[in-house]
Design an enzyme around this catalytic site. Structure first.
Site, PDB file in Angstrom:
ATOM      1  N   PHE A  31     -21.623  32.744 -46.423  1.00 27.53           N
ATOM      2  CA  PHE A  31     -21.280  31.693 -45.225  1.00 27.53           C
ATOM      3  C   PHE A  31     -22.396  32.031 -44.145  1.00 27.53           C
ATOM      4  O   PHE A  31     -22.742  33.242 -43.534  1.00 27.53           O
ATOM      5  CB  PHE A  31     -20.007  31.737 -44.939  1.00 27.53           C
ATOM      6  CG  PHE A  31     -19.546  30.727 -43.836  1.00 27.53           C
ATOM      7  CD1 PHE A  31     -19.658  29.388 -44.414  1.00 27.53           C
ATOM      8  CD2 PHE A  31     -18.926  30.891 -42.723  1.00 27.53           C
ATOM      9  CE1 PHE A  31     -19.190  28.450 -43.365  1.00 27.53           C
ATOM     10  CE2 PHE A  31     -18.268  29.983 -41.950  1.00 27.53           C
ATOM     11  CZ  PHE A  31     -18.684  28.579 -42.093  1.00 27.53           C
ATOM     12  N   ALA A  32     -23.295  30.890 -43.750  1.00 28.92           N
ATOM     13  CA  ALA A  32     -24.191  31.235 -42.963  1.00 28.92           C
ATOM     14  C   ALA A  32     -23.626  31.219 -41.380  1.00 28.92           C
ATOM     15  O   ALA A  32     -22.642  30.462 -40.911  1.00 28.92           O
ATOM     16  CB  ALA A  32     -25.318  29.850 -42.981  1.00 28.92           C
ATOM     17  N   THR A  33     -24.537  31.851 -40.423  1.00 30.90           N
ATOM     18  CA  THR A  33     -23.878  31.891 -39.149  1.00 30.90           C
ATOM     19  C   THR A  33     -23.932  30.720 -38.494  1.00 30.90           C
ATOM     20  O   THR A  33     -22.940  30.299 -38.039  1.00 30.90           O
ATOM     21  CB  THR A  33     -24.703  33.005 -38.407  1.00 30.90           C
ATOM     22  OG1 THR A  33     -24.333  34.307 -39.073  1.00 30.90           O
ATOM     23  CG2 THR A  33     -24.259  33.394 -36.983  1.00 30.90           C
ATOM     24  N   VAL A  37     -20.978  28.647 -36.576  1.00 34.05           N
ATOM     25  CA  VAL A  37     -20.952  28.242 -35.154  1.00 34.05           C
ATOM     26  C   VAL A  37     -20.384  26.877 -35.490  1.00 34.05           C
ATOM     27  O   VAL A  37     -19.767  26.359 -34.387  1.00 34.05           O
ATOM     28  CB  VAL A  37     -22.498  28.226 -34.604  1.00 34.05           C
ATOM     29  CG1 VAL A  37     -22.598  27.531 -33.397  1.00 34.05           C
ATOM     30  CG2 VAL A  37     -22.631  29.702 -34.424  1.00 34.05           C
ATOM     31  N   LEU A  39     -18.673  25.180 -37.042  1.00 34.53           N
ATOM     32  CA  LEU A  39     -16.915  25.017 -37.488  1.00 34.53           C
ATOM     33  C   LEU A  39     -16.302  25.451 -36.189  1.00 34.53           C
ATOM     34  O   LEU A  39     -15.242  24.969 -35.886  1.00 34.53           O
ATOM     35  CB  LEU A  39     -16.721  26.087 -38.476  1.00 34.53           C
ATOM     36  CG  LEU A  39     -15.216  26.098 -38.955  1.00 34.53           C
ATOM     37  CD1 LEU A  39     -14.964  24.607 -39.515  1.00 34.53           C
ATOM     38  CD2 LEU A  39     -15.157  27.368 -40.011  1.00 34.53           C
ATOM     39  N   GLU A  41     -17.410  25.203 -33.089  1.00 35.24           N
ATOM     40  CA  GLU A  41     -17.580  24.044 -32.124  1.00 35.24           C
ATOM     41  C   GLU A  41     -16.739  22.921 -32.541  1.00 35.24           C
ATOM     42  O   GLU A  41     -15.797  22.447 -31.708  1.00 35.24           O
ATOM     43  CB  GLU A  41     -18.937  23.523 -31.944  1.00 35.24           C
ATOM     44  CG  GLU A  41     -19.871  24.272 -31.180  1.00 35.24           C
ATOM     45  CD  GLU A  41     -21.139  23.847 -30.533  1.00 35.24           C
ATOM     46  OE1 GLU A  41     -20.798  22.946 -29.775  1.00 35.24           O
ATOM     47  OE2 GLU A  41     -22.062  24.044 -31.068  1.00 35.24           O
ATOM     48  N   GLY A  60     -20.765  21.089 -26.252  1.00 37.63           N
ATOM     49  CA  GLY A  60     -20.766  22.566 -26.166  1.00 37.63           C
ATOM     50  C   GLY A  60     -21.908  22.903 -25.099  1.00 37.63           C
ATOM     51  O   GLY A  60     -23.241  22.461 -25.229  1.00 37.63           O
ATOM     52  N   HIS A  67     -20.620  37.541 -35.748  1.00 43.34           N
ATOM     53  CA  HIS A  67     -20.371  37.236 -37.063  1.00 43.34           C
ATOM     54  C   HIS A  67     -20.157  38.616 -37.664  1.00 43.34           C
ATOM     55  O   HIS A  67     -21.290  39.306 -37.952  1.00 43.34           O
ATOM     56  CB  HIS A  67     -21.532  36.315 -37.398  1.00 43.34           C
ATOM     57  CG  HIS A  67     -21.006  35.853 -38.982  1.00 43.34           C
ATOM     58  ND1 HIS A  67     -22.103  34.882 -39.448  1.00 43.34           N
ATOM     59  CD2 HIS A  67     -20.247  36.145 -39.690  1.00 43.34           C
ATOM     60  CE1 HIS A  67     -21.484  34.418 -40.723  1.00 43.34           C
ATOM     61  NE2 HIS A  67     -20.277  35.335 -41.011  1.00 43.34           N
ATOM     62  N   ARG A 111     -17.039  24.353 -23.649  1.00 45.77           N
ATOM     63  CA  ARG A 111     -17.476  22.871 -23.805  1.00 45.77           C
ATOM     64  C   ARG A 111     -17.465  22.280 -22.411  1.00 45.77           C
ATOM     65  O   ARG A 111     -16.521  22.909 -21.327  1.00 45.77           O
ATOM     66  CB  ARG A 111     -16.512  22.248 -24.417  1.00 45.77           C
ATOM     67  CG  ARG A 111     -16.625  22.684 -25.811  1.00 45.77           C
ATOM     68  CD  ARG A 111     -15.927  21.987 -27.184  1.00 45.77           C
ATOM     69  NE  ARG A 111     -16.599  20.804 -27.473  1.00 45.77           N
ATOM     70  CZ  ARG A 111     -17.687  20.604 -27.969  1.00 45.77           C
ATOM     71  NH1 ARG A 111     -18.345  21.628 -28.577  1.00 45.77           N
ATOM     72  NH2 ARG A 111     -18.354  19.442 -28.261  1.00 45.77           N
TER      73      ARG A 111
END
Length: 130
Positions: A31-33, A37, A39, A41, A60, A67, A111
Site C-alpha cells: 500500500f502506497a503512502t 494519504v 484515504l 483525506e 485539505g 506510515h 481541512r
C-alpha cells in the site's frame, strides 16, 4: 451544524493500482503512502458532507502523518477520522489507518471550509493569468 466529535470510516482494498510500485512512491507491491494519504483525506472530507450547506465544501490544507507498517496486496485498509477541533473555518482531524493486523498510519489532518464556486473561480483566475 459542525461539531467536534464527528467521525467517519472508509475502507479500500490494497491492489496494484494503489501500490507503491504503481504510484511511483517505491518499488514494492505494498500500500502506497500517497494512497494512504488520499484515504485519510477522503475519510475526513466525507465525514463533513451531512453538515455542509449547499455550495460549501472543504479543502485539505495540512497533513502530519506517519506510515508505520506495510500492507500487502489483497488486504483491506480501514481509515477512521475524528473531528477534534474547530477553529473558525479550520477543521482539525485525528486520522488512523489499520489493516486488520496493525495500525499502519496515523496523524493529524486539517481541512478548511470554503465556498466551492468562489474557490474554483479563484483557481481559474490563475489559468487566465498564465
Amino acid at each position: 451544524m459542525l461539531k467536534e466529535g464527528i467521525t467517519n470510516t472508509e475502507t479500500v482494498i490494497v491492489n496494484k493500482d494503489n501500490s507503491a510500485k504503481t504510484m511511483g512512491s517505491g518499488t514494492l507491491d505494498v500500500f502506497a503512502t500517497p494512497a494512504m494519504v488520499a484515504l485519510m483525506e477522503k475519510t475526513a472530507w466525507r465525514s463533513l458532507i451531512p453538515y455542509l450547506e449547499d455550495g460549501q465544501g472543504t479543502v485539505g490544507i495540512h497533513l502530519d502523518i506517519t506510515h508505520d507498517a506495510p500492507t500487502p496486496l489483497g488486504m483491506t485498509v480501514t481509515c477512521e477520522s475524528k473531528l477534534v477541533k474547530i477553529d473558525g473555518r479550520r477543521l482539525v482531524f485525528e486520522v488512523t489507518a489499520t489493516d486488520g493486523r496493525d495500525v499502519i498510519g496515523r496523524g493529524i489532518h486539517e481541512r478548511f471550509l470554503i465556498w466551492d464556486e468562489k474557490f474554483q473561480n479563484k483557481a481559474n483566475e490563475k489559468a487566465d493569468d498564465a
